[in-house]
Motif scaffolding. Sequence first.
Motif, PDB file in Angstrom:
ATOM      1  N   LYS A 377       1.258  -1.064   0.102  1.00 54.81           N
ATOM      2  CA  LYS A 377      -0.520   0.617  -0.142  1.00 54.81           C
ATOM      3  C   LYS A 377       0.544   1.000  -0.050  1.00 54.81           C
ATOM      4  O   LYS A 377       0.203   2.079  -0.408  1.00 54.81           O
ATOM      5  CB  LYS A 377      -1.049  -0.180   1.757  1.00 54.81           C
ATOM      6  N   GLU A 378       1.972   1.001   0.840  1.00 56.99           N
ATOM      7  CA  GLU A 378       3.287   2.672   0.669  1.00 56.99           C
ATOM      8  C   GLU A 378       2.917   3.143  -0.782  1.00 56.99           C
ATOM      9  O   GLU A 378       4.040   2.740  -1.077  1.00 56.99           O
ATOM     10  CB  GLU A 378       4.277   2.094   1.499  1.00 56.99           C
ATOM     11  N   ASP A 379       3.479   4.532  -0.130  1.00 54.78           N
ATOM     12  CA  ASP A 379       4.061   5.499  -1.229  1.00 54.78           C
ATOM     13  C   ASP A 379       4.937   5.216  -1.369  1.00 54.78           C
ATOM     14  O   ASP A 379       6.435   5.036  -0.047  1.00 54.78           O
ATOM     15  CB  ASP A 379       3.554   6.692  -1.061  1.00 54.78           C
ATOM     16  N   LEU A 380       6.234   4.835  -2.535  1.00 53.17           N
ATOM     17  CA  LEU A 380       7.624   4.541  -2.622  1.00 53.17           C
ATOM     18  C   LEU A 380       7.708   5.663  -3.602  1.00 53.17           C
ATOM     19  O   LEU A 380       9.371   5.721  -2.583  1.00 53.17           O
ATOM     20  CB  LEU A 380       7.677   3.127  -3.729  1.00 53.17           C
ATOM     21  N   THR A 381       7.393   6.409  -3.003  1.00 53.13           N
ATOM     22  CA  THR A 381       8.430   7.338  -4.246  1.00 53.13           C
ATOM     23  C   THR A 381       9.111   8.412  -3.758  1.00 53.13           C
ATOM     24  O   THR A 381      10.541   8.982  -4.012  1.00 53.13           O
ATOM     25  CB  THR A 381       7.311   8.988  -4.591  1.00 53.13           C
ATOM     26  N   LYS A 382       9.005   8.425  -1.999  1.00 53.43           N
ATOM     27  CA  LYS A 382       9.874   8.599  -1.110  1.00 53.43           C
ATOM     28  C   LYS A 382      10.687   8.994  -0.683  1.00 53.43           C
ATOM     29  O   LYS A 382      12.206   8.957   0.487  1.00 53.43           O
ATOM     30  CB  LYS A 382       9.434  10.058   0.059  1.00 53.43           C
ATOM     31  N   LEU A 383      11.082   6.782  -0.738  1.00 51.71           N
ATOM     32  CA  LEU A 383      11.777   6.389  -0.495  1.00 51.71           C
ATOM     33  C   LEU A 383      13.604   7.052  -0.800  1.00 51.71           C
ATOM     34  O   LEU A 383      13.637   6.772  -2.147  1.00 51.71           O
ATOM     35  CB  LEU A 383      11.379   4.745  -0.624  1.00 51.71           C
ATOM     36  N   THR A 384      14.552   6.485   0.440  1.00 49.41           N
ATOM     37  CA  THR A 384      15.406   6.608  -0.222  1.00 49.41           C
ATOM     38  C   THR A 384      16.813   5.804  -0.015  1.00 49.41           C
ATOM     39  O   THR A 384      18.160   5.577  -0.417  1.00 49.41           O
ATOM     40  CB  THR A 384      16.286   8.073   0.609  1.00 49.41           C
ATOM     41  N   SER A 385      16.354   4.360   0.796  1.00 50.05           N
ATOM     42  CA  SER A 385      17.836   3.694   0.564  1.00 50.05           C
ATOM     43  C   SER A 385      16.254   1.894   0.439  1.00 50.05           C
ATOM     44  O   SER A 385      15.254   2.516   0.841  1.00 50.05           O
ATOM     45  CB  SER A 385      18.088   3.351   1.467  1.00 50.05           C
ATOM     46  N   GLU A 386      17.182   0.934  -0.173  1.00 47.50           N
ATOM     47  CA  GLU A 386      16.645  -0.544  -0.138  1.00 47.50           C
ATOM     48  C   GLU A 386      15.735  -1.048   1.936  1.00 47.50           C
ATOM     49  O   GLU A 386      14.865  -1.065   1.338  1.00 47.50           O
ATOM     50  CB  GLU A 386      17.750  -0.955  -0.334  1.00 47.50           C
ATOM     51  N   GLU A 387      16.763  -0.107   2.667  1.00 48.24           N
ATOM     52  CA  GLU A 387      15.722  -0.789   4.024  1.00 48.24           C
ATOM     53  C   GLU A 387      14.503  -0.525   4.356  1.00 48.24           C
ATOM     54  O   GLU A 387      13.742  -0.904   4.873  1.00 48.24           O
ATOM     55  CB  GLU A 387      16.908  -0.078   5.243  1.00 48.24           C
ATOM     56  N   GLN A 388      14.076   1.103   3.254  1.00 49.06           N
ATOM     57  CA  GLN A 388      12.920   1.199   4.162  1.00 49.06           C
ATOM     58  C   GLN A 388      12.139   0.617   2.991  1.00 49.06           C
ATOM     59  O   GLN A 388      10.423   0.637   3.333  1.00 49.06           O
ATOM     60  CB  GLN A 388      12.702   2.429   3.168  1.00 49.06           C
ATOM     61  N   PHE A 389      11.958  -0.942   1.887  1.00 53.07           N
ATOM     62  CA  PHE A 389      11.105  -0.965   1.143  1.00 53.07           C
ATOM     63  C   PHE A 389      10.182  -1.727   1.327  1.00 53.07           C
ATOM     64  O   PHE A 389      11.048  -2.491   2.727  1.00 53.07           O
ATOM     65  CB  PHE A 389      11.821  -1.767   0.114  1.00 53.07           C
ATOM     66  N   PRO A 390       8.681  -1.711   1.546  1.00 51.87           N
ATOM     67  CA  PRO A 390       7.585  -2.822   2.201  1.00 51.87           C
ATOM     68  C   PRO A 390       8.315  -4.217   1.460  1.00 51.87           C
ATOM     69  O   PRO A 390       8.766  -4.319   0.387  1.00 51.87           O
ATOM     70  CB  PRO A 390       6.603  -2.366   1.497  1.00 51.87           C
ATOM     71  N   LYS A 391       7.766  -5.029   2.778  1.00 53.25           N
ATOM     72  CA  LYS A 391       8.874  -6.454   2.528  1.00 53.25           C
ATOM     73  C   LYS A 391       7.424  -6.878   1.647  1.00 53.25           C
ATOM     74  O   LYS A 391       8.428  -7.853   0.661  1.00 53.25           O
ATOM     75  CB  LYS A 391       7.816  -7.258   4.249  1.00 53.25           C
ATOM     76  N   GLU A 392       6.029  -6.536   1.157  1.00 58.26           N
ATOM     77  CA  GLU A 392       6.034  -6.698  -0.254  1.00 58.26           C
ATOM     78  C   GLU A 392       6.656  -6.903  -1.588  1.00 58.26           C
ATOM     79  O   GLU A 392       6.628  -7.358  -2.443  1.00 58.26           O
ATOM     80  CB  GLU A 392       4.369  -7.425  -0.869  1.00 58.26           C
ATOM     81  N   PHE A 393       7.350  -5.773  -1.576  1.00 52.09           N
ATOM     82  CA  PHE A 393       7.707  -5.353  -2.479  1.00 52.09           C
ATOM     83  C   PHE A 393       9.287  -5.593  -2.538  1.00 52.09           C
ATOM     84  O   PHE A 393       9.756  -6.305  -3.470  1.00 52.09           O
ATOM     85  CB  PHE A 393       8.143  -3.502  -2.435  1.00 52.09           C
TER      86      PHE A 393
END
Length: 423
Positions: A377-393
Motif C-alpha cells: 500500500k505504501e507510497d514508494l516515491t519518497k524512499l531513499t534506501s532499500e531498507e525502507q522498502f515494504p516487505k511485499e515490494f
Amino acid sequence: MSIDLLLGLQWGDEGKGKIVDVLTKNYDIIARFQGGPNAGHTLKFDGFSHVLHTIPSGIFHPTALNLIGNGVVIDPVIFQSEIEKLIPFKIDFPKKLFISKKAHLILPTHRLLDAASEASKGKAKIGSTLKGIGPTYMDKTGRNGIRVGDILLPDWKKRYENLKTKHLKMLEYYQGKIEFDLPVLEEVFFNAIEELKKLPFVDSENLLHNAIKDGKKVLAEGAQGSLLDIDFGTYPFVTSSTTTAAGACTGLGIAPNSIREVFGIFKAYATRVGSGPFPTELFDADGERMGKIGMEFGATTGRARRCGWIDLVALKYAIHINGVTQLMMMKGDVLSGFKTIKICTSYKTKEGSIEHLPFNIEPEHVTPMYIELPGWKEDLTKLTSEEQFPKEFNNYIAYLEKELETPIKIVSLGPDRKQTIFR
Ligand code: GDP
Ligand code: IMO
Ligand code: MG
C-alpha cells in the motif's frame, strides 16, 4: 573492455533516458547507436522535464561527450528544434555533441512515405510514429540513402533531387492520399541542414576506437526496446532498426569483445504504444490505473500507452538475446495500492504450456498464465534506501531476480534523477 550498453527490454519507454542521465557521471562518452526521432527519452531534474529524441541523454552533464552514431537516422528539422529547446542551458554544442558522418538523413519525403504507407494499411497499420523511420532505413539497406557526410559533397543536392523524384513516384502508388506542401517542407529542411553543419561531423568509429585505447569510458544508449527489434521483435509491428545489443556493434562500429556490462532496463509492469500483440495487456480498471498513475502517454506522439502486467516469458527472451548482465527496474512506485500483483510466467498454447517466446504471440496463439503476489500500500516515491522498502515490494523484487537469474541493480521510484536507488 570499456563500453557498457543500456537498452530497453520491453516495447520501449522503459525509462532509458532517466537512467542514462543518472549514470552519465561515470562515463566520458554517451553514444546513441540506432533509431531516430521516433524515440522520446524523458529526463527530470531540478523541477524540469526534458524530452530528447535524437540527442543522447548525457547532454546535461557538464563534460561528457555525446555522440550520435552511424546507426542513427537524423531528421535535421527535429534535431534543430531539440537544439533550440536546450538554448537556456547554455550547452557548448560544438564541443559536446558530435555526429557520425555515416548516420543517415531523414528527408521530408521519407516522412510522407511513412504517412502514406500507414494510411494505406488501414487497420493493419504499424502505429508508426510517422517520423519517416521505416522509409529511411529502407533507403539505407537499399543503398540509396543520403548520409550526414554526403551533405558536404558538391553533388549532394543532385542526389537529393534524384531520391526525392523516386519518392514522389512511390507516393503515387499508395491508395491513402495525404496532403502536403513539399516546397514549404523543403525550405525548413534545407535551413535545418545549415544548422546541422554547425556541429562536428566525425568518423565516430575511429573516435570511439581511440577513446577506448586511451581508457575512456563509454556508455551506449539504446532507443526503443528489444521487442521492437527488426529481427527479434513482434514483426511486423516493430521499428526498422536493431534495438538489441548487436545494434550497438553495427551502430557504433565497436567490437563485441569491447562490451563490458549490458544494462537491461524494464518497467515493473509492461506498456506498448502503437499496434501489435501484447499478451498481458489489460482492458480493465487495473490497466487504466497503471496508465493514469504511470502517466503512460507517449513522449514523442502523446498517444496513450497500452498497459499490462509484467511478462517474464518476454523478459527472459530479451535478457538472453542481449546478454544482459544487470537489470534496472523502473516505475515500481506505480504499482503501490494494487491488492495483488500479477506476473506472467508462461503461455498456454495448443501444444501445452511454454516458457519461451514463440513465433506468434497473437491472442489466438497464446494465453498468458499468471502467478500472484501480495501487493503493497505504501507510497514508494519518497524512499531513499532499500531498507525502507515494504516487505511485499522486496518479495516482488526477489521473485523477479530469481526467475530472471540476473541481479536488479537499480530500482527507480519516480521520474526524478533523485528517485533512484542503487542496490
Ligand atoms: P524512455 O523512452 O525509455 O527514455 O522512456 P520515456 O521517457 O519515454 O518514458 C518513461 C516515462 O516514465 C517518463 O515520463 C519518465 O519521466 C517516467 N519515469 C521514469 N522512471 C520512472 C519511475 O521510476 N517512476 C515513475 N512514476 N515514472 C518514471
Ligand atoms: P523510445 O526510445 C515506444 C513504436 C511505434 C510503433 C513502432 C514503429 O522512446 O523507447 P516507427 O516510428 O519506429 O516506425 O514505429 O514502434 N515505437 C516506440 N514505442 N518507444 C519508442 O522509443 C518507440 N519508437 C517507436 O509506436 O508501434
Ligand atoms: Mg520513450
